[in-house]
Design a protein around this motif. Structure first.
Motif, PDB file in Angstrom:
ATOM      1  N   LYS A   1      61.964  72.284 106.736  1.00 21.21           N
ATOM      2  CA  LYS A   1      62.008  73.013 108.005  1.00 21.21           C
ATOM      3  C   LYS A   1      60.999  74.150 108.054  1.00 21.21           C
ATOM      4  O   LYS A   1      60.623  74.604 109.132  1.00 21.21           O
TER       5      LYS A   1
ATOM      6  N   ASP B   1      63.106  61.729 109.386  1.00 17.90           N
ATOM      7  CA  ASP B   1      63.862  62.023 108.158  1.00 17.90           C
ATOM      8  C   ASP B   1      62.933  62.158 106.957  1.00 17.90           C
ATOM      9  O   ASP B   1      63.093  63.054 106.120  1.00 17.90           O
TER      10      ASP B   1
ATOM     11  N   HIS C   1      67.809  67.442 119.203  1.00 20.96           N
ATOM     12  CA  HIS C   1      69.226  67.722 119.023  1.00 20.96           C
ATOM     13  C   HIS C   1      69.517  68.303 117.640  1.00 20.96           C
ATOM     14  O   HIS C   1      70.294  69.252 117.510  1.00 20.96           O
ATOM     15  N   GLU C   2      68.882  67.731 116.615  1.00 18.62           N
ATOM     16  CA  GLU C   2      69.207  68.127 115.244  1.00 18.62           C
ATOM     17  C   GLU C   2      68.427  69.352 114.775  1.00 18.62           C
ATOM     18  O   GLU C   2      68.954  70.165 114.015  1.00 18.62           O
ATOM     19  N   THR C   3      67.184  69.476 115.205  1.00 16.05           N
ATOM     20  CA  THR C   3      66.337  70.593 114.733  1.00 16.05           C
ATOM     21  C   THR C   3      65.530  71.161 115.902  1.00 16.05           C
ATOM     22  O   THR C   3      64.298  71.075 115.930  1.00 16.05           O
TER      23      THR C   3
ATOM     24  N   ARG D   1      66.561  62.868 119.455  1.00 16.22           N
ATOM     25  CA  ARG D   1      67.327  63.105 118.227  1.00 16.22           C
ATOM     26  C   ARG D   1      66.790  64.325 117.472  1.00 16.22           C
ATOM     27  O   ARG D   1      67.544  65.161 116.983  1.00 16.22           O
TER      28      ARG D   1
END
Length: 863
Positions: free
Chosen positions: A257, A249, A305-307, A302
């Motif tokens: 990104k 995070d 999954h998210e990025t 994680r």
């Protein structure tokens, strides 16, 4: 595969992703005070220009500080009357790479392999975030400069004491300029805060709080990685601290990104466990190892999954099967490699293939240094047979108890990643981990770690001491400093920081301005250590001087000449052979018997030439061309003069003979007849043939001949580079592509800085040719000089300065020494490396014999 352009994303950096807008080199104007920012403020064109200058690629439409409330960063931005930044433009921003997963999964192999890239640095990780985040409370509020200063000092000291030492481009231990690190951190934080306040004002929402401790630490980490990258002449960096996945995070907020990239290494936990248990690093008990492995896989899951677009997954077992194929995929994910600073002046740019990168890793600087220091890195230099033996070692090397323990801890993660448990077939088969059982495992792990360190103290005490010295930094109090002057210095004034001049060149010990003007270069290489990165002895051992000689010419003239050649300095190959060669004062002779009345050899001229080799076989190409051109010229000039038609001038015959000698020499290299691989190698060739009436010149490439007279000077050759439109037309007609200062194939497979050369078989298919441009000039009768020099001279010493230097000395050897020394200093100052430097200086004057003949004639006339 070779590529010529970077693939860093063109990014609209006005997004909310933290520091995505902080493109490289965009921090020079970043210290901002924005308390006056209001949501209703209207942006003028000048304001938009300011934002565009501070944040390359930003497309802000409203709300900037008013000019009368300009902050230091605003004052640094372009104002009225200067070129205004374009609206809604994009900026190329360098990516940052983090290796995630678990240690003992091939991470050190991948790190050392990727360090062989021309543009990337991947140092051994000191785990800054992992080790300092838990200790941040002792540093207090990091918005207070005095506290931040202590943190910067401790983090720099921690990295400087890393188990595998960080080195700069010149293999010197890294010593961080703490003041520069602190200034960059402060400017970055101010810039980030400005951006957040600006965005909040646009969206009419509450201004966010300033950054917290971990964010400050991340900015310190980033500044240190940037300093390491710059110190090694690279463009991008990779961090191998595998646990950085737990800070995802924070990383995403800071880099965004657009910049953030992960390489996720996955290996069977049973093999990871075996590797840890045999290596003096980390946990030692299978329970602790498996627990850590599972936790790190969940962090990575994680992120995936998210990025998912930010992650490239590498399976260790697939690497064992086909290294080159997996490396190719990693390289594709990372983007095309770029020509970095240390390569930008290279005559030939040939970016390494995946095969070369893989094979070079074992002998690379990072691998060789690490394997000498610790048993944990011994595998870095082992061959393919060892590598293949790492596949499914658990099947024969792990006992059932340990296997059952690992599979019970990591059952879910193993199933998710495709590793089939061998003993634990279902949830019901898993060990029940009670609090007491876990406590026992933890105690046993602690005991095994103590035993590991005790064994290490006996087997490799130096390795243990290095670890202890680094670990001691973490226990320092805030009252203990490593750089006392820095720790107690006053706060940085951001406006002063923006206005201050860059003194990096002086910090490196280079001679600039008046210092360089007073340095005794004509005694080169005495004092060479003052103007570069090597000692006097190291430079002297690679310096060649052909001392002053005098040759008499017909017509009462004489040439007094000398030559000097300094082998270059290449930080990653300090013993690289000098790829320059030269000919100085060789007679081109007509053979006895070539004419009926010619009973003995007769000179047809005196030859001077410089050959600047390039490519893997550049030294061999230059020396072969030197010998071949002289031989071909001697043979063919005889025949040319003997069989010449009356209507063909001497200058035309000499030009044609020079051309044939060049073409023949190139053909011998291109066809491999002389046993030299000239596929991507060749040489420039610049020749001066002095006859009784003329200076005849022939040139291919970018070495140069200068004629210096009493009150003037002029070049007798013209460089063959992509800057010449006539040369580019020929190249493009033959399928080549002129881009910037280089010639490329349309597939990007060859990049050259010249348009003519001897050798270079592949480049010949692009229109590069060996046909020299030939010319002639009348031989000066007195008080003149000529200079032949490789681009090692003329890239940094202008023609006017060369001419002035030659006029200054009666001894051409002194002029040669001074020109070499000046060029060496400027190469090292500008590039942190030096090309091979070769120069020939010749003075043309009346000889004593000629003077006596004139006196005798004068007396005879008066008698």
């Amino acid at each position: 595969m070779m590529t010529m352009h970077p693939s860093w994303e063109e990014t609209d950096v006005s997004s909310d992703d933290g520091a995505a807008f902080l493109a490289a080199d965009s921090l020079d104007g970043a210290g901002l005070a924005t308390d006056s920012l209001g949501a209703d403020d209207e942006a003028s064109e000048e304001d938009e220009a300011l934002i565009g200058a501070l944040f390359p690629g930003a497309s802000f439409a409203t709300a900037v500080p008013s000019p009368e409330q300009a902050s230091p960063a605003e004052k640094a931005a372009p104002g009225p009357g200067r070129e205004r930044a374009a609206k809604n433009v994009t900026a190329q921003v360098p990516p940052v790479f983090f290796m995630i997963g678990c240690q003992r999964s091939g991470s050190n192999w991948l790190r050392t392999m990727l360090s062989e890239r021309e543009d990337l640095i991947a140092p051994h990780p000191p785990h800054i975030m992992r080790d300092f985040v838990p200790r941040l409370p002792k540093y207090g509020d990091l918005a207070v400069q005095a506290n931040l200063r202590i943190l910067v000092d401790h983090v720099c000291a921690f990295v400087e004491r890393n188990q595998v030492q960080w080195l700069d481009l010149h293999s010197r231990p890294m010593k961080f300029n703490r003041q520069s690190i602190l200034t960059e951190v402060l400017l970055t934080v101010e810039c980030l805060h400005f951006k957040k306040k600006y965005t909040a004002a646009q969206e009419d929402r509450e201004v966010p709080e300033r950054v917290d401790g971990p964010y400050y630490l991340l900015v310190v980490f980033d500044a240190i990685m940037n300093a390491m990258t710059k110190a090694n002449g690279k463009k991008i960096w990779m961090c191998k601290s595998m646990g950085m996945s737990q800070f995802h995070d924070l990383l995403l907020s800071f880099y965004g990104k657009e910049r953030l990239r992960y390489i996720y290494l996955v290996r069977d936990p049973r093999d990871v466990c075996l590797s840890f248990m045999k290596t003096p690093v980390g946990d030692c008990h299978p329970y602790a190892i498996a627990k850590k492995w599972a936790k790190l896989q969940n962090f990575a899951a994680r992120i995936l999954h998210e990025t998912p677009d930010l992650v490239h997954q590498v399976c260790y077992e697939e690497v064992l099967g086909n290294k080159e194929a997996q490396v190719a995929k990693v390289v594709e994910f990372m983007g095309a490699r770029e020509v970095c600073r240390s390569m930008r002046r290279g005559s030939v740019v040939a970016i390494k293939s995946e095969k070369d990168v893989v094979q070079g890793a074992k002998k690379g600087r990072e691998a060789m240094m690490a394997r000498r220091l610790s048993y944990q890195f011994k595998n870095l230099a082992r061959g393919d047979s060892f590598t293949k033996g790492q596949f499914r070692k658990w099947a024969t090397g792990m006992n059932d108890d340990d296997m059952r323990l690992v599979e019970s801890v990591a059952f879910e993660e193993m199933k998710r990643l495709g590793y089939e448990p061998h003993l634990i077939k279902s949830e019901e088969d898993r060990i029940e981990f009670t609090e007491a059982l876990c406590a026992d495992y933890d105690a046993e792990n602690k005991r095994l770690i103590e035993k590991m360190n005790a064994d290490l103290a006996i087997e490799n005490p130096d390795d243990l001491k290095r670890r202890q010295v680094q670990a001691a930094v973490l226990e320092k109090t805030v009252s203990e400093h490593y750089d006392e002057d820095f720790a107690l210095s006053p706060d940085v004034d951001l406006e002063d920081a923006l206005d201050s001049e860059n003194e990096a060149a002086h910090d490196k010990g280079f001679l600039c301005g008046n210092d360089a003007a007073t340095f005794d270069f004509h005694r080169w290489p005495v004092g060479a250590s003052l103007v570069g990165f090597q000692s006097d002895a190291e430079v002297s051992n690679r310096f060649e001087l052909q001392d002053t000689k005098t040759l008499k010419l017909n017509g009462g003239l004489a040439i007094t000449f000398a030559a000097a050649s300094q082998a270059g300095y290449y930080p990653h190959d300090v013993d690289k052979a000098n790829q320059d060669a030269f000919i100085a004062g060789e007679a081109v002779r007509e053979r006895a018997g070539s004419k009926p009345l010619l009973k003995k050899e007769r000179e047809n001229g005196i030859l001077f030439a410089v050959f600047d080799g390039h490519g893997p076989s550049g030294a061999e190409c230059a020396r072969m061309a030197r010998d071949s051109v002289l031989e071909q010229l001697s043979e063919q000039l005889d025949d040319s003069l003997r069989t010449a038609h009356l209507d063909v001038s001497e200058t035309d015959r000499v030009a044609e003979t020079l051309s044939r000698s060049y073409r023949r020499s190139s053909s011998l290299l291109e066809t491999g007849e002389v046993g030299i691989d000239a596929t991507l190698s060749g040489t420039t060739a610049t020749s001066l043939l002095v006859t009784k009436d003329f200076l005849h010149t022939a040139n291919v490439g970018d070495s140069r001949i200068l004629l210096v007279e009493r009150d003037s000077f002029r070049a007798l050759t013209t460089d063959h580079t992509p800057d010449r439109k006539d040369e580019v037309r020929r190249i493009e007609a033959n399928g080549g592509l002129a881009s910037g200062s280089r010639i490329w194939s349309k597939t990007g497979q060859c990049g050259t800085a010249f348009t003519r050369s001897i050798g270079d078989a592949i480049a010949k298919k692009l229109g590069v040719c060996a046909d020299p441009e030939c010319a002639h000039a009348p031989l000066p009768k007195s008080d003149a000089a000529f200079v032949l020099g490789s681009d090692g001279v003329f890239d940094f010493v202008g023609e006017a300065e060369v001419a002035a230097t030659v006029r200054k000395y009666t001894d051409p050897a002194e002029a040669c020494r001074e020109l070499v020394g000046k060029a060496w200093n400027r190469w090292n100052e500008s590039e942190e490396r030096a090309d091979d430097i070769t120069v020939i200086v010749g003075h043309v004057k009346e000889s004593n014999r000629g003077i006596w003949r004139k006196l005798r004639n004068r007396i005879a006339r008066r008698g």
